[in-house]
Design a protein around this motif. Structure first.
Motif, PDB file in Angstrom:
ATOM      1  N   GLY A 112       0.778  -1.234   0.000  1.00 33.99           N
ATOM      2  CA  GLY A 112       0.000   0.000   0.000  1.00 33.99           C
ATOM      3  C   GLY A 112       0.807   1.280   0.000  1.00 33.99           C
ATOM      4  O   GLY A 112       0.273   2.345   0.294  1.00 33.99           O
TER       5      GLY A 112
ATOM      6  N   ASP B 189       2.424   4.490  -1.662  1.00 35.65           N
ATOM      7  CA  ASP B 189       2.114   5.270  -2.855  1.00 35.65           C
ATOM      8  C   ASP B 189       3.335   5.890  -3.521  1.00 35.65           C
ATOM      9  O   ASP B 189       3.313   6.134  -4.724  1.00 35.65           O
TER      10      ASP B 189
ATOM     11  N   GLY C 215       0.299   1.368  -3.683  1.00 34.46           N
ATOM     12  CA  GLY C 215      -0.971   1.781  -3.098  1.00 34.46           C
ATOM     13  C   GLY C 215      -1.989   2.233  -4.129  1.00 34.46           C
ATOM     14  O   GLY C 215      -1.775   2.128  -5.343  1.00 34.46           O
ATOM     15  N   ALA C 216      -3.094   2.796  -3.654  1.00 31.79           N
ATOM     16  CA  ALA C 216      -4.210   3.197  -4.514  1.00 31.79           C
ATOM     17  C   ALA C 216      -3.976   4.528  -5.223  1.00 31.79           C
ATOM     18  O   ALA C 216      -4.632   4.821  -6.224  1.00 31.79           O
TER      19      ALA C 216
ATOM     20  N   HIS D 288      -1.943  -0.720  -7.167  1.00 30.56           N
ATOM     21  CA  HIS D 288      -2.138  -2.116  -6.731  1.00 30.56           C
ATOM     22  C   HIS D 288      -1.207  -3.125  -7.392  1.00 30.56           C
ATOM     23  O   HIS D 288      -1.374  -4.329  -7.189  1.00 30.56           O
TER      24      HIS D 288
ATOM     25  N   GLU E  55      -6.394 -12.319  -9.370  1.00 33.35           N
ATOM     26  CA  GLU E  55      -7.182 -12.764  -8.219  1.00 33.35           C
ATOM     27  C   GLU E  55      -6.496 -13.948  -7.544  1.00 33.35           C
ATOM     28  O   GLU E  55      -6.148 -14.926  -8.194  1.00 33.35           O
TER      29      GLU E  55
ATOM     30  N   PHE F  66      -4.403 -10.684  -3.023  1.00 33.55           N
ATOM     31  CA  PHE F  66      -5.201  -9.826  -3.892  1.00 33.55           C
ATOM     32  C   PHE F  66      -6.536 -10.511  -4.130  1.00 33.55           C
ATOM     33  O   PHE F  66      -6.602 -11.595  -4.718  1.00 33.55           O
TER      34      PHE F  66
ATOM     35  N   GLY G 254     -10.250  -7.089  -6.133  1.00 36.79           N
ATOM     36  CA  GLY G 254      -9.707  -5.817  -6.593  1.00 36.79           C
ATOM     37  C   GLY G 254      -8.886  -5.054  -5.575  1.00 36.79           C
ATOM     38  O   GLY G 254      -8.526  -3.908  -5.812  1.00 36.79           O
ATOM     39  N   THR G 255      -8.578  -5.674  -4.437  1.00 29.44           N
ATOM     40  CA  THR G 255      -7.793  -4.998  -3.407  1.00 29.44           C
ATOM     41  C   THR G 255      -6.870  -5.993  -2.705  1.00 29.44           C
ATOM     42  O   THR G 255      -7.075  -7.206  -2.796  1.00 29.44           O
ATOM     43  N   TRP G 256      -5.874  -5.479  -2.028  1.00 31.56           N
ATOM     44  CA  TRP G 256      -4.955  -6.325  -1.262  1.00 31.56           C
ATOM     45  C   TRP G 256      -5.483  -6.469   0.159  1.00 31.56           C
ATOM     46  O   TRP G 256      -5.787  -5.474   0.812  1.00 31.56           O
ATOM     47  N   ARG G 257      -5.596  -7.691   0.639  1.00 32.34           N
ATOM     48  CA  ARG G 257      -6.074  -7.980   1.996  1.00 32.34           C
ATOM     49  C   ARG G 257      -4.909  -8.525   2.803  1.00 32.34           C
ATOM     50  O   ARG G 257      -4.370  -9.583   2.472  1.00 32.34           O
TER      51      ARG G 257
END
Length: 166
Positions: free
Chosen positions: A42, A44, A59-60, A71, A88, A103, A106-109
């Motif tokens: 995450g 940037d 990051g986003a 991402h 995915e 991933f 659509g996001t990193w967990r």
């Protein structure tokens, strides 16, 4: 230039000049993906002095050399930054968090694991979640209610595989 379907790795074209550049680019990206580990998730802004082989999850709202790479998996190589778009289920180890980042959606967990069941030594210890145990009510016959609730707790623990059968 043609690319692979899954990771967009560059492929050699028939009669291509300087094939080593295409092969080296593909190997640099494979190096990022093989047993991936990142310094942090995450971030940037790219680090000012990365070491060759270090990687991050962008990051986003990326800036600088990472602009437009939200991402992605960003790795520093002798030839500069290399980026690989995640698919995915891609999982990396995050050094900063001390746990995996996956991933999904659509996001990193970070630190979130998905499974159908948990086994330790071949023995299931956690299964699917079952209905909640009802809160006891009343109070006239405390012993009977307490035994009923404890019985339900023990049954739930057995159902989840956390304790053995009686």
């Amino acid at each position: 230039m043609s690319e692979t379907a899954r990771w967009a790795l560059p492929l050699l074209d028939a009669g291509q000049a300087q094939k080593e550049m295409t092969v080296n680019e593909a190997l640099a990206r494979v190096d990022l993906l093989a047993q991936p580990g990142v310094a942090a998730v995450g971030r940037d802004a790219p680090p000012t002095d990365p070491a060759s082989g270090q990687a991050w999850i962008v990051g986003a709202a990326p800036t600088g050399a990472w602009a437009g790479q939200a991402h992605t998996l960003a790795g520093w190589t002798a030839g500069g930054w290399r980026f690989v778009a995640p698919r995915e289920g891609l999982t990396v180890w995050s050094d900063a968090d001390g746990c995996p980042a996956t991933f999904a959606g659509g996001t990193w967990r970070i630190g979130s694991l998905a499974a159908q069941r948990l086994e330790i030594g071949g023995v299931q210890v956690v299964g699917a979640q079952t209905a909640a145990i009802a809160v006891p009510t009343g109070g006239g016959t405390i012993d009977a209610e307490a035994r009923a609730v404890l019985g339900a707790v023990l049954a739930a623990l057995r159902t989840h595989g956390l304790i053995g059968a009686a």
